[in-house]
Design a protein around this motif. Structure first.
Motif, PDB file in Angstrom:
ATOM      1  N   TYR A  64     -46.497 -17.144 -20.805  1.00  0.00           N
ATOM      2  CA  TYR A  64     -45.700 -16.291 -19.927  1.00  0.00           C
ATOM      3  C   TYR A  64     -44.362 -16.928 -19.586  1.00  0.00           C
ATOM      4  CZ  TYR A  64     -49.952 -13.625 -19.471  1.00  0.00           C
ATOM      5  OH  TYR A  64     -51.056 -12.872 -19.754  1.00  0.00           O
ATOM      6  N   LEU A  65     -43.334 -16.086 -19.548  1.00  0.00           N
ATOM      7  CA  LEU A  65     -41.980 -16.468 -19.186  1.00  0.00           C
ATOM      8  C   LEU A  65     -41.501 -15.444 -18.163  1.00  0.00           C
ATOM      9  CD1 LEU A  65     -39.297 -17.705 -21.524  1.00  0.00           C
ATOM     10  CD2 LEU A  65     -38.743 -15.703 -20.212  1.00  0.00           C
ATOM     11  N   TYR A  66     -41.056 -15.908 -16.996  1.00  0.00           N
ATOM     12  CA  TYR A  66     -40.655 -15.010 -15.909  1.00  0.00           C
ATOM     13  C   TYR A  66     -39.143 -15.066 -15.733  1.00  0.00           C
ATOM     14  CZ  TYR A  66     -45.601 -15.642 -14.841  1.00  0.00           C
ATOM     15  OH  TYR A  66     -46.964 -15.697 -14.928  1.00  0.00           O
ATOM     16  N   ILE A  67     -38.538 -13.899 -15.533  1.00  0.00           N
ATOM     17  CA  ILE A  67     -37.101 -13.823 -15.280  1.00  0.00           C
ATOM     18  C   ILE A  67     -36.895 -12.954 -14.048  1.00  0.00           C
ATOM     19  CG2 ILE A  67     -34.859 -13.084 -16.144  1.00  0.00           C
ATOM     20  CD1 ILE A  67     -35.893 -13.533 -18.973  1.00  0.00           C
ATOM     21  N   GLY A  68     -36.149 -13.481 -13.084  1.00  0.00           N
ATOM     22  CA  GLY A  68     -35.866 -12.703 -11.892  1.00  0.00           C
ATOM     23  C   GLY A  68     -35.138 -13.538 -10.855  1.00  0.00           C
ATOM     24  N   GLU A  69     -34.795 -12.907  -9.747  1.00  0.00           N
ATOM     25  CA  GLU A  69     -34.125 -13.593  -8.646  1.00  0.00           C
ATOM     26  C   GLU A  69     -35.127 -14.527  -7.966  1.00  0.00           C
ATOM     27  OE1 GLU A  69     -32.546 -12.348  -4.259  1.00  0.00           O
ATOM     28  OE2 GLU A  69     -32.103 -10.968  -5.904  1.00  0.00           O
ATOM     29  N   PRO A  70     -34.733 -15.771  -7.695  1.00  0.00           N
ATOM     30  CA  PRO A  70     -35.667 -16.713  -7.063  1.00  0.00           C
ATOM     31  C   PRO A  70     -36.127 -16.222  -5.693  1.00  0.00           C
ATOM     32  CG  PRO A  70     -33.735 -17.858  -7.890  1.00  0.00           C
ATOM     33  CD  PRO A  70     -33.456 -16.392  -8.010  1.00  0.00           C
ATOM     34  N   SER A  71     -37.353 -16.546  -5.341  1.00  0.00           N
ATOM     35  CA  SER A  71     -37.894 -16.165  -4.038  1.00  0.00           C
ATOM     36  C   SER A  71     -37.184 -16.911  -2.914  1.00  0.00           C
ATOM     37  CB  SER A  71     -39.386 -16.462  -3.983  1.00  0.00           C
ATOM     38  OG  SER A  71     -40.063 -15.731  -4.967  1.00  0.00           O
ATOM     39  N   LYS A  72     -36.860 -18.167  -3.157  1.00  0.00           N
ATOM     40  CA  LYS A  72     -36.149 -18.977  -2.165  1.00  0.00           C
ATOM     41  C   LYS A  72     -34.659 -18.945  -2.501  1.00  0.00           C
ATOM     42  CE  LYS A  72     -40.075 -22.045  -1.606  1.00  0.00           C
ATOM     43  NZ  LYS A  72     -40.581 -23.394  -1.753  1.00  0.00           N
ATOM     44  N   THR A  73     -33.981 -17.889  -2.058  1.00  0.00           N
ATOM     45  CA  THR A  73     -32.577 -17.708  -2.421  1.00  0.00           C
ATOM     46  C   THR A  73     -31.673 -18.733  -1.765  1.00  0.00           C
ATOM     47  OG1 THR A  73     -32.381 -16.063  -0.659  1.00  0.00           O
ATOM     48  CG2 THR A  73     -32.804 -15.246  -2.882  1.00  0.00           C
ATOM     49  N   GLU A  74     -32.037 -19.238  -0.598  1.00  0.00           N
ATOM     50  CA  GLU A  74     -31.182 -20.242   0.043  1.00  0.00           C
ATOM     51  C   GLU A  74     -31.202 -21.560  -0.723  1.00  0.00           C
ATOM     52  OE1 GLU A  74     -35.243 -20.352   1.650  1.00  0.00           O
ATOM     53  OE2 GLU A  74     -33.763 -18.761   1.745  1.00  0.00           O
ATOM     54  N   GLN A  75     -32.256 -21.826  -1.456  1.00  0.00           N
ATOM     55  CA  GLN A  75     -32.352 -23.076  -2.212  1.00  0.00           C
ATOM     56  C   GLN A  75     -31.832 -22.930  -3.642  1.00  0.00           C
ATOM     57  OE1 GLN A  75     -36.320 -24.625  -2.273  1.00  0.00           O
ATOM     58  NE2 GLN A  75     -35.730 -26.516  -3.279  1.00  0.00           N
ATOM     59  N   TYR A  76     -32.129 -21.806  -4.295  1.00  0.00           N
ATOM     60  CA  TYR A  76     -31.798 -21.636  -5.704  1.00  0.00           C
ATOM     61  C   TYR A  76     -30.694 -20.626  -5.972  1.00  0.00           C
ATOM     62  CZ  TYR A  76     -36.188 -24.131  -6.380  1.00  0.00           C
ATOM     63  OH  TYR A  76     -37.194 -25.052  -6.340  1.00  0.00           O
ATOM     64  N   GLY A  77     -30.239 -19.906  -4.977  1.00  0.00           N
ATOM     65  CA  GLY A  77     -29.200 -18.901  -5.167  1.00  0.00           C
ATOM     66  C   GLY A  77     -29.777 -17.546  -5.492  1.00  0.00           C
ATOM     67  N   LYS A  78     -28.891 -16.579  -5.744  1.00  0.00           N
ATOM     68  CA  LYS A  78     -29.330 -15.201  -5.993  1.00  0.00           C
ATOM     69  C   LYS A  78     -29.281 -14.807  -7.460  1.00  0.00           C
ATOM     70  CE  LYS A  78     -28.350 -13.293  -1.491  1.00  0.00           C
ATOM     71  NZ  LYS A  78     -29.142 -12.194  -1.010  1.00  0.00           N
ATOM     72  N   GLU A  79     -28.738 -15.654  -8.306  1.00  0.00           N
ATOM     73  CA  GLU A  79     -28.654 -15.342  -9.730  1.00  0.00           C
ATOM     74  C   GLU A  79     -30.047 -15.382 -10.359  1.00  0.00           C
ATOM     75  OE1 GLU A  79     -26.000 -14.412 -11.665  1.00  0.00           O
ATOM     76  OE2 GLU A  79     -25.064 -14.210  -9.701  1.00  0.00           O
ATOM     77  N   PRO A  80     -30.343 -14.485 -11.304  1.00  0.00           N
ATOM     78  CA  PRO A  80     -31.650 -14.509 -11.968  1.00  0.00           C
ATOM     79  C   PRO A  80     -31.891 -15.840 -12.675  1.00  0.00           C
ATOM     80  CG  PRO A  80     -30.480 -12.489 -12.482  1.00  0.00           C
ATOM     81  CD  PRO A  80     -29.520 -13.370 -11.760  1.00  0.00           C
ATOM     82  N   LYS A  81     -33.105 -16.315 -12.578  1.00  0.00           N
ATOM     83  CA  LYS A  81     -33.497 -17.596 -13.190  1.00  0.00           C
ATOM     84  C   LYS A  81     -34.655 -17.362 -14.149  1.00  0.00           C
ATOM     85  CE  LYS A  81     -31.259 -20.563 -10.350  1.00  0.00           C
ATOM     86  NZ  LYS A  81     -30.236 -21.400 -10.805  1.00  0.00           N
ATOM     87  N   ILE A  82     -34.832 -18.322 -15.050  1.00  0.00           N
ATOM     88  CA  ILE A  82     -35.935 -18.304 -16.009  1.00  0.00           C
ATOM     89  C   ILE A  82     -36.980 -19.294 -15.522  1.00  0.00           C
ATOM     90  CG2 ILE A  82     -36.600 -18.683 -18.403  1.00  0.00           C
ATOM     91  CD1 ILE A  82     -33.566 -18.322 -19.066  1.00  0.00           C
ATOM     92  N   GLN A  83     -38.216 -18.832 -15.338  1.00  0.00           N
ATOM     93  CA  GLN A  83     -39.285 -19.714 -14.880  1.00  0.00           C
ATOM     94  C   GLN A  83     -40.379 -19.790 -15.926  1.00  0.00           C
ATOM     95  OE1 GLN A  83     -41.543 -18.463 -11.461  1.00  0.00           O
ATOM     96  NE2 GLN A  83     -43.041 -20.054 -11.838  1.00  0.00           N
ATOM     97  N   VAL A  84     -40.790 -21.024 -16.212  1.00  0.00           N
ATOM     98  CA  VAL A  84     -41.948 -21.268 -17.077  1.00  0.00           C
ATOM     99  C   VAL A  84     -42.740 -22.416 -16.463  1.00  0.00           C
ATOM    100  CG1 VAL A  84     -40.874 -20.465 -19.211  1.00  0.00           C
ATOM    101  CG2 VAL A  84     -40.640 -22.826 -18.581  1.00  0.00           C
ATOM    102  N   ASN A  85     -44.042 -22.258 -16.387  1.00  0.00           N
ATOM    103  CA  ASN A  85     -44.937 -23.325 -15.913  1.00  0.00           C
ATOM    104  C   ASN A  85     -44.465 -23.988 -14.621  1.00  0.00           C
ATOM    105  OD1 ASN A  85     -46.255 -22.793 -18.296  1.00  0.00           O
ATOM    106  ND2 ASN A  85     -45.379 -24.529 -19.364  1.00  0.00           N
ATOM    107  N   ASP A  86     -44.172 -23.237 -13.610  1.00  0.00           N
ATOM    108  CA  ASP A  86     -43.780 -23.745 -12.286  1.00  0.00           C
ATOM    109  C   ASP A  86     -42.426 -24.438 -12.232  1.00  0.00           C
ATOM    110  OD1 ASP A  86     -46.012 -22.779 -11.028  1.00  0.00           O
ATOM    111  OD2 ASP A  86     -47.150 -24.625 -11.214  1.00  0.00           O
ATOM    112  N   VAL A  87     -41.603 -24.303 -13.238  1.00  0.00           N
ATOM    113  CA  VAL A  87     -40.267 -24.907 -13.206  1.00  0.00           C
ATOM    114  C   VAL A  87     -39.240 -23.890 -13.699  1.00  0.00           C
ATOM    115  CG1 VAL A  87     -41.037 -27.292 -13.511  1.00  0.00           C
ATOM    116  CG2 VAL A  87     -40.517 -25.930 -15.510  1.00  0.00           C
TER     117      VAL A  87
END
Length: 153
Positions: A64-87
């Motif tokens: 699985y590969l997840y793409i979307g706005e981070p849940s913690k926007t104050e830490q990671y920003g509002k731009e969509p990020k790519i998440q794999v295996n908790d990173v």
């Protein structure tokens, strides 16, 4: 006088002495066979709806590969990020990630790996296109886009 005597009422009770053993065996069975979630999703997921869906046959080959706005926007920003295996990773790191995931599989199954992309419906097409390009470079040709079934009215 009758030839046959009436039988006395006999009560048969179910023995409960082995019940704790059975309960603990079931408990251990479910503890051993239950699979916990592999990774926690750190991006917002509002899945798109589709009318024609197909189930995956061999889920052991799915990564699985997840793409979307981070849940913690104050830490990671509002731009969509790519998440794999908790990173979170960048598009340039996808080739390395695919190679690591392929290494986890048997040698004859490596070409059959399926990348299931769970993309937020509000994500921009640019990041999805970058991920698709990197997956092609990594020779991960089977791509699945996850969605939810659209209710027919």
């Amino acid at each position: 006088m009758s030839k046959f005597k009436k039988k006395a009422n006999v009560k048969q009770e179910i023995p409960t002495s082995s019940m704790p053993d059975v309960v603990f065996m079931l408990l251990f069975f479910f503890m051993v066979t239950t699979v916990m979630r592999d990774s926690s999703i750190m991006v917002k997921q509002k899945m798109p709806q589709a009318t024609q869906l197909r189930k995956l046959m061999r889920k052991s080959l799915v990564t699985y590969l997840y793409i979307g706005e981070p849940s913690k926007t104050e830490q990671y920003g509002k731009e969509p990020k790519i998440q794999v295996n908790d990173v979170f990773i960048e598009p340039k790191d996808i080739i390395q990630w695919v190679n690591v995931e392929k290494a986890k599989l048997n040698e004859f199954e490596r070409d059959q790996i399926t990348i299931s992309m769970k993309v937020d419906s509000d994500a921009k097409r640019g990041i999805i296109s970058d991920v698709e390009t990197e997956l092609r470079r990594a020779n991960a040709r089977i791509i699945n886009y996850s969605s939810v079934n659209k209710k027919e009215i």
